[in-house]
Design a protein around this motif. Structure first.
Motif, PDB file in Angstrom:
ATOM      1  N   ARG A  98       0.811  -1.208   0.000  1.00 58.08           N
ATOM      2  CA  ARG A  98       0.000   0.000   0.000  1.00 58.08           C
ATOM      3  C   ARG A  98       0.848   1.263   0.000  1.00 58.08           C
ATOM      4  NH1 ARG A  98      -4.670  -1.758   0.740  1.00 58.08           N
ATOM      5  NH2 ARG A  98      -5.639   0.241   1.165  1.00 58.08           N
TER       6      ARG A  98
ATOM      7  N   GLY B 259      -3.657  -0.405  -2.715  1.00 60.61           N
ATOM      8  CA  GLY B 259      -4.466   0.764  -2.406  1.00 60.61           C
ATOM      9  C   GLY B 259      -3.729   1.731  -1.515  1.00 60.61           C
TER      10      GLY B 259
ATOM     11  N   THR C 113      -3.687   3.819   2.368  1.00 67.11           N
ATOM     12  CA  THR C 113      -4.106   3.874   3.770  1.00 67.11           C
ATOM     13  C   THR C 113      -3.868   5.291   4.269  1.00 67.11           C
ATOM     14  OG1 THR C 113      -3.537   1.550   4.141  1.00 67.11           O
ATOM     15  CG2 THR C 113      -3.670   2.966   6.094  1.00 67.11           C
TER      16      THR C 113
ATOM     17  N   ILE D  84      -9.807  11.988  -1.673  1.00 65.31           N
ATOM     18  CA  ILE D  84     -10.458  10.684  -1.833  1.00 65.31           C
ATOM     19  C   ILE D  84     -11.328  10.650  -3.085  1.00 65.31           C
ATOM     20  CG2 ILE D  84     -12.239   9.185  -0.822  1.00 65.31           C
ATOM     21  CD1 ILE D  84     -10.878   9.661   1.893  1.00 65.31           C
TER      22      ILE D  84
ATOM     23  N   ILE E 275      -8.934  10.088  -5.914  1.00 69.30           N
ATOM     24  CA  ILE E 275      -8.393   8.725  -5.920  1.00 69.30           C
ATOM     25  C   ILE E 275      -9.436   7.734  -6.421  1.00 69.30           C
ATOM     26  CG2 ILE E 275      -7.614   6.815  -4.438  1.00 69.30           C
ATOM     27  CD1 ILE E 275      -6.149   8.981  -2.755  1.00 69.30           C
ATOM     28  N   THR E 276     -10.653   7.816  -5.892  1.00 68.91           N
ATOM     29  CA  THR E 276     -11.670   6.835  -6.285  1.00 68.91           C
ATOM     30  C   THR E 276     -12.103   6.989  -7.738  1.00 68.91           C
ATOM     31  OG1 THR E 276     -13.428   8.209  -5.341  1.00 68.91           O
ATOM     32  CG2 THR E 276     -12.524   6.467  -3.935  1.00 68.91           C
TER      33      THR E 276
ATOM     34  N   LYS F 298      -8.557   0.311  -6.529  1.00 69.50           N
ATOM     35  CA  LYS F 298      -7.683   0.346  -5.348  1.00 69.50           C
ATOM     36  C   LYS F 298      -8.529   0.451  -4.079  1.00 69.50           C
ATOM     37  CE  LYS F 298      -3.976   0.553  -7.962  1.00 69.50           C
ATOM     38  NZ  LYS F 298      -2.908  -0.438  -7.988  1.00 69.50           N
ATOM     39  N   THR F 299      -8.059  -0.199  -3.015  1.00 72.24           N
ATOM     40  CA  THR F 299      -8.797  -0.166  -1.748  1.00 72.24           C
ATOM     41  C   THR F 299      -8.337   1.002  -0.883  1.00 72.24           C
ATOM     42  OG1 THR F 299      -7.245  -1.698  -0.699  1.00 72.24           O
ATOM     43  CG2 THR F 299      -9.220  -2.659  -1.755  1.00 72.24           C
ATOM     44  N   LEU F 300      -9.255   1.495  -0.058  1.00 71.58           N
ATOM     45  CA  LEU F 300      -8.976   2.589   0.859  1.00 71.58           C
ATOM     46  C   LEU F 300      -9.137   2.095   2.287  1.00 71.58           C
ATOM     47  CD1 LEU F 300      -9.680   4.127  -1.830  1.00 71.58           C
ATOM     48  CD2 LEU F 300     -10.540   5.946  -0.364  1.00 71.58           C
TER      49      LEU F 300
ATOM     50  N   CYS G  30     -14.484   4.388   2.084  1.00 73.10           N
ATOM     51  CA  CYS G  30     -13.447   3.450   2.514  1.00 73.10           C
ATOM     52  C   CYS G  30     -13.906   2.003   2.422  1.00 73.10           C
ATOM     53  CB  CYS G  30     -13.029   3.755   3.958  1.00 73.10           C
ATOM     54  SG  CYS G  30     -12.204   5.344   4.136  1.00 73.10           S
TER      55      CYS G  30
END
Length: 181
Positions: free
Chosen positions: A18, A66, A68, A87, A90-91, A97-99, A130
């Motif tokens: 990450r 992702g 963190t 955010i 990013i999304t 990708k995971t948050l 998230c």
């Protein structure tokens, strides 16, 4: 919004490799905190386009799972507006990708709809994007090194999306679904 560091590839602050953004600002001041240097909101470096570019360049890499958000507390009142915008970026650019987000606030505090402050509304908005939320203050007396992803036994690793679905289906905001790796 200030930050102290951007680390990558990191495997200690969420599942997979990450990027971690270490934000400034925390009002919890937990005894035994591993990052007390991040408590002051004016500490660290001003988050700017160069920092965002550095994060995005790392998120482009296939092996990065992702991002963190940690700190400090990403949900500190001085972070929420700018973090929300980051955010959203990013999304939209990296939907796969995971948050993950670490906060001293509890799930119940965040989802307390009687708290109509701008900061708490923004906290709910941020958390809703998230995948995983690690909630609760670090409690030195409850330190447990056997726990995965958290430092004290009062903290929970919450599957945000499953918990939000549960809220929607059952109208019980206090029921959470824990994340299982």
């Amino acid at each position: 919004m200030n930050y102290h560091n951007i680390t990558y590839p990191d495997q200690n602050n969420g599942d997979g490799l990450r990027v971690v953004l270490w934000l400034s600002g925390c009002s919890h001041h937990c005894d035994g905190c591993q990052n007390p240097q991040t408590w002051a909101t004016n500490s660290g470096i001003k988050f700017d386009d160069n920092a965002k570019h550095e994060i995005f360049e790392q998120l482009k890499k296939e092996y990065i799972s992702g991002i963190t958000f940690s700190g400090g507390d990403p949900l500190h009142k001085d972070n929420v507006d700018e973090l929300y915008e980051v955010i959203l970026d990013i999304t939209s650019k990296f939907p796969e990708k995971t948050l993950w987000l670490y906060t001293g606030y509890t799930w119940d505090e965040i989802w307390d709809f009687s708290n109509k402050s701008h900061e708490n509304i923004m906290r709910r908005q941020i958390v809703s994007f998230c995948d995983v939320l690690v909630d609760g203050e670090y409690v030195k007396q409850l330190r447990d090194t056997s726990l995965h992803w958290c430092g004290s036994s009062n903290q929970r690793v919450i599957d945000v999306q499953k918990s939000i679905k549960y809220i929607g289906l059952h109208q019980q905001k206090h029921k959470i679904v824990l994340w299982n790796s």
